[in-house]
Design an enzyme around this catalytic site. Sequence first.
Site, PDB file in Angstrom:
ATOM      1  N   GLU A 105       0.875  -1.233  -0.125  1.00 15.86           N
ATOM      2  CA  GLU A 105       0.020   0.038  -0.007  1.00 15.86           C
ATOM      3  C   GLU A 105       0.928   1.331   0.143  1.00 15.86           C
ATOM      4  O   GLU A 105       0.677   2.306  -0.754  1.00 15.86           O
ATOM      5  CB  GLU A 105      -0.840  -0.015   1.301  1.00 15.86           C
ATOM      6  N   GLU A 125      -3.514  -9.663   3.647  1.00 16.68           N
ATOM      7  CA  GLU A 125      -4.447  -9.537   4.603  1.00 16.68           C
ATOM      8  C   GLU A 125      -5.445 -10.285   5.069  1.00 16.68           C
ATOM      9  O   GLU A 125      -5.791 -10.612   6.063  1.00 16.68           O
ATOM     10  CB  GLU A 125      -5.037  -7.887   4.602  1.00 16.68           C
TER      11      GLU A 125
HETATM   12  N1  3HC Z   1       4.743  -7.843  11.626  1.00 14.71           N
HETATM   13  C1  3HC Z   1       5.230  -8.033  12.761  1.00 14.71           C
HETATM   14  N2  3HC Z   1       6.250  -9.057  12.815  1.00 14.71           N
HETATM   15  C2  3HC Z   1       6.272  -9.692  11.805  1.00 14.71           C
HETATM   16  C3  3HC Z   1       5.623  -9.358  10.536  1.00 14.71           C
HETATM   17  C4  3HC Z   1       4.823  -8.485  10.450  1.00 14.71           C
HETATM   18  N3  3HC Z   1       4.028  -7.870   9.541  1.00 14.71           N
HETATM   19  N4  3HC Z   1       6.004 -10.159   9.584  1.00 14.71           N
HETATM   20  C5  3HC Z   1       6.906 -10.998  10.008  1.00 14.71           C
HETATM   21  N5  3HC Z   1       7.162 -10.679  11.152  1.00 14.71           N
HETATM   22  C6  3HC Z   1       8.141 -11.442  12.134  1.00 14.71           C
HETATM   23  C7  3HC Z   1       7.949 -12.985  12.450  1.00 14.71           C
HETATM   24  O1  3HC Z   1       6.791 -12.920  13.597  1.00 14.71           O
HETATM   25  C8  3HC Z   1       9.168 -13.153  12.730  1.00 14.71           C
HETATM   26  O2  3HC Z   1       9.421 -13.006  14.087  1.00 14.71           O
HETATM   27  P1  3HC Z   1      10.093 -13.972  14.708  1.00 14.71           P
HETATM   28  O3  3HC Z   1      11.586 -14.103  14.320  1.00 14.71           O
HETATM   29  O4  3HC Z   1      10.208 -13.438  16.351  1.00 14.71           O
HETATM   30  O5  3HC Z   1       9.315 -15.477  15.002  1.00 14.71           O
HETATM   31  C9  3HC Z   1       9.903 -12.489  11.629  1.00 14.71           C
HETATM   32  O6  3HC Z   1       9.322 -11.386  11.501  1.00 14.71           O
HETATM   33  C10 3HC Z   1      10.462 -13.346  10.446  1.00 14.71           C
HETATM   34  O7  3HC Z   1       9.255 -14.022   9.970  1.00 14.71           O
HETATM   35  P2  3HC Z   1       9.262 -15.125   9.547  1.00 14.71           P
HETATM   36  O8  3HC Z   1       9.935 -16.400  10.081  1.00 14.71           O
HETATM   37  O9  3HC Z   1       7.789 -15.531   8.875  1.00 14.71           O
HETATM   38  O10 3HC Z   1      10.218 -14.997   7.938  1.00 14.71           O
HETATM   39  P3  3HC Z   1      10.240 -15.543   6.564  1.00 14.71           P
HETATM   40  O11 3HC Z   1      11.280 -15.021   5.864  1.00 14.71           O
HETATM   41  O12 3HC Z   1       9.794 -16.985   6.240  1.00 14.71           O
HETATM   42  O13 3HC Z   1       8.866 -14.523   5.976  1.00 14.71           O
HETATM   43  C11 3HC Z   1       7.380 -12.813   5.321  1.00 14.71           C
HETATM   44  C12 3HC Z   1       8.780 -13.400   5.877  1.00 14.71           C
HETATM   45  C13 3HC Z   1       7.069 -13.351   3.936  1.00 14.71           C
HETATM   46  C14 3HC Z   1       7.482 -11.430   5.654  1.00 14.71           C
HETATM   47  C15 3HC Z   1       6.220 -13.457   6.327  1.00 14.71           C
HETATM   48  O14 3HC Z   1       6.906 -13.300   7.881  1.00 14.71           O
HETATM   49  C16 3HC Z   1       4.989 -13.061   6.286  1.00 14.71           C
HETATM   50  O15 3HC Z   1       4.254 -13.194   5.441  1.00 14.71           O
HETATM   51  N6  3HC Z   1       4.695 -11.850   7.384  1.00 14.71           N
HETATM   52  C17 3HC Z   1       3.497 -11.461   7.306  1.00 14.71           C
HETATM   53  C18 3HC Z   1       2.989 -10.375   6.097  1.00 14.71           C
HETATM   54  C19 3HC Z   1       1.594  -9.760   6.399  1.00 14.71           C
HETATM   55  O16 3HC Z   1       0.832 -10.550   6.531  1.00 14.71           O
HETATM   56  N7  3HC Z   1       1.503  -8.573   6.174  1.00 14.71           N
HETATM   57  C20 3HC Z   1       0.316  -7.802   6.173  1.00 14.71           C
HETATM   58  C21 3HC Z   1       0.151  -7.390   7.492  1.00 14.71           C
HETATM   59  S1  3HC Z   1      -1.601  -6.706   7.837  1.00 14.71           S
HETATM   60  C22 3HC Z   1      -0.990  -5.012   7.103  1.00 14.71           C
HETATM   61  O17 3HC Z   1      -0.441  -4.688   6.464  1.00 14.71           O
HETATM   62  C23 3HC Z   1      -2.500  -4.467   7.249  1.00 14.71           C
HETATM   63  C24 3HC Z   1      -2.425  -3.060   6.336  1.00 14.71           C
HETATM   64  O18 3HC Z   1      -3.336  -3.443   5.351  1.00 14.71           O
HETATM   65  C25 3HC Z   1      -3.027  -1.597   6.888  1.00 14.71           C
END
Ligand code: 3HC
Length: 704
Positions: A105, A125
């Site tokens: 975004e 999301e």
């Molecule tokens: N917020 C906070 N922490 C996050 C995060 C996030 N969005 N995404 C990842 N992390 C943290 C994980 O909890 C993990 O923490 P830890 O080491 O303490 O366990 C660390 O970052 C590493 O994450 P992964 O182990 O998952 O690492 P990968 O390399 O396997 O994957 C990734 C990375 C593809 C970024 C995956 O973490 C992921 O899919 N994250 C979520 C992404 C997501 O859903 N984003 C949308 C959020 S909602 C939003 O944006 C709302 C908006 O529209 C207003």
Amino acid sequence: MSPGVRYERRGAVGVITVDNPPVNALSRAVRQGLIDGLMQGLGDEAAKALVVIGAGRTFIAGADIKEFGKPLEPPDLNRVIAGLESAAKPTIAAIHGTALGGGLEVALGCHYRIALASAQVGLPEVKLGILPGAGGTQRLPRLIGAKAALDMITTGDFVRAPKAKELGIVDAIVEGDLLEGALRFAEEAVRSGTSGRRLRERDEKLAELRGNPAFFAEYRAAIKKRARGQESPLRSVDAVEAAVNLPFEQGLKREREIFEELITSTQSRALIHAFFAEREAMNIPDIPAETPVRAVKRAAVIGAGTMGGGIAMNFANAGIPVAVVETAPEALERGLGVVRNNYAATVAKGRLDQAAMDKRMGLITGTLDLAAAVKDADIVVEAVFEEMAIKKELFARLDKLAKRGAVLATNTSSLDVNVIAAQTARPQDVIGTHFFSPANVMRLVEVVRGAKTGKDVVATAMRLGKSLGKVPALVGVCDGFVGNRMLFQYAREAEFLLEEGALPWQIDKALQDWGLAMGPFAMSDMAGNDVSWRIRKQHAATRPNDRRYSHLADQICEMGRYGQKASAGWYRYEKGSRTPLPDPEIERLILAESKRLGLERKPIADDEIVKRTIYALVNEGAKLLEEGIALRPSDIDVIYLAGYGFPAWRGGPMFYADTVGLDKVDADVRRFHETHGYFWRPAPLLERLARDGKRFADLNPGKG
Ligand code: 3HC
């Protein structure tokens, strides 16, 4: 400036760098930092264009999920994005790693987007039970059209940069260094300017579906089938429809209203729990994260059956050479043939190219020579017939043949890992790695820690599981470990329900409607009813005969109704079809059994079916926690979500019980105990938590 974001000028370009490890999530400090960086860039006369880029492994992976569940602190992300969009100087998002959710975004707020070919973008999301809440549902349709935007938003799937370029999300793919590429691109952007680049001002791509409610109605109907029971994809359609039919500001307001409804929903809490639970499962209390792991560069899998073949594919997919060992040439040929066919099917579906398939097949070598196969292997995974005598003999041989320091893993689904380990002089190297069928598809691996398993071996198996793309969860030794021990209670209740008045198709439908991928009878038909039958027969002699036991599952196997493979099981199947069809013969069998048992059949409500089966999981889960077989309630949830088709939006059995309220669950379990006897003895842990007004989540460290 706020920590997490810095501003610097490179030539005539201002560079705003987000540096908030590990994934540059948009915490409050980062949102503030972006505003500050933008202000600084706009005020910097020498900067003619502004680049937003991420430090470390990725661009911005989205909102900071840890901030969810608390009141969102200003500044609002929408303000950051509006600032980037309305800037008088061209703003350029330079993407590597992933631009996800709020991260994409932010990029959509910029006037231009460029990316490395390896980058991915997405709005995941919905997978957290929410929808893009910072203009994603309004800007993406304006950029790529409502249909393509809906496909991305309602699935949450990531899109690779080349495809994103085709769709028009990304303006250019950068070769080599991203920042250098961005600086070059910025010069061009200065020449092209910002005109026509603000998505909020564009709506030419929306015209096609404007005033076309039928399209959206059809889209919703398709989602109801695909994402059964899940709210967020449906509500995303509402927001995109608003983008198409309303002016930008009103659409944005609609998006915000829906976002705020969803973020407090039980489904969203469940999905966020699932996200953190999966990551938490990697933390083992007595094994520090820095424990050195053993390098796994070469593997051997013993047994080329369905499990062995699937496990070998996992290694090959991760680029690890693997020898597959069999005792007879025909069995080896057959096993490797299945592997080849599996890959070929993936190629045919366009999900793998032929060169990648050839490379993977090239990493798998079949052999009849056990000694040669295991000699150099860093890990040996045994996947032979589920019989203790065979496994004992094999591990005694492996002890002589495997190199020092090799991990010796068994894929047993129920046998005692300690007994297997005792066949070797190195029980510290022995561990269970319980894959789920089909092993190349199912994400779960139960890592079974024996009494003597070395800590480094546990750490190695957990890390290896992750690098094979699996979801590892640590469990202790007991009959059936966590997943199958719970499933046993669930399946038993389902069979008792048949005797009491239900039919397989009613039970399956009730549980499917509740959200499970499949009900117990369709699942058993798929897995093969004979599998558990053989195990039951082995245990028949030791079964206490004072306890209720349903003979129905044995009876259908005695009739040869092994399931899909026999075109008959709990259901009947047309030749070559996997669609379960209710069978009057089964109905007659069940009615006769009720009569034989002297049970007066009664109608059973769907709600009662769900309680009897799901609470059977919960009660057993509580016992596993007390026994220390499962480390924490969230691990049990992970096991059910990744291995048993449990709906993620219910959060897993233990999370679900919390949402019902443990006092209510406990009351029902007591009622079942009084009515149905022994098996329903309430777990003392469940009773205690219910009495103290607590939840299973109170036992999870940290995040609930
Ligand atoms: N917020 C906070 N922490 C996050 C995060 C996030 N969005 N995404 C990842 N992390 C943290 C994980 O909890 C993990 O923490 P830890 O080491 O303490 O366990 C660390 O970052 C590493 O994450 P992964 O182990 O998952 O690492 P990968 O390399 O396997 O994957 C990734 C990375 C593809 C970024 C995956 O973490 C992921 O899919 N994250 C979520 C992404 C997501 O859903 N984003 C949308 C959020 S909602 C939003 O944006 C709302 C908006 O529209 C207003």
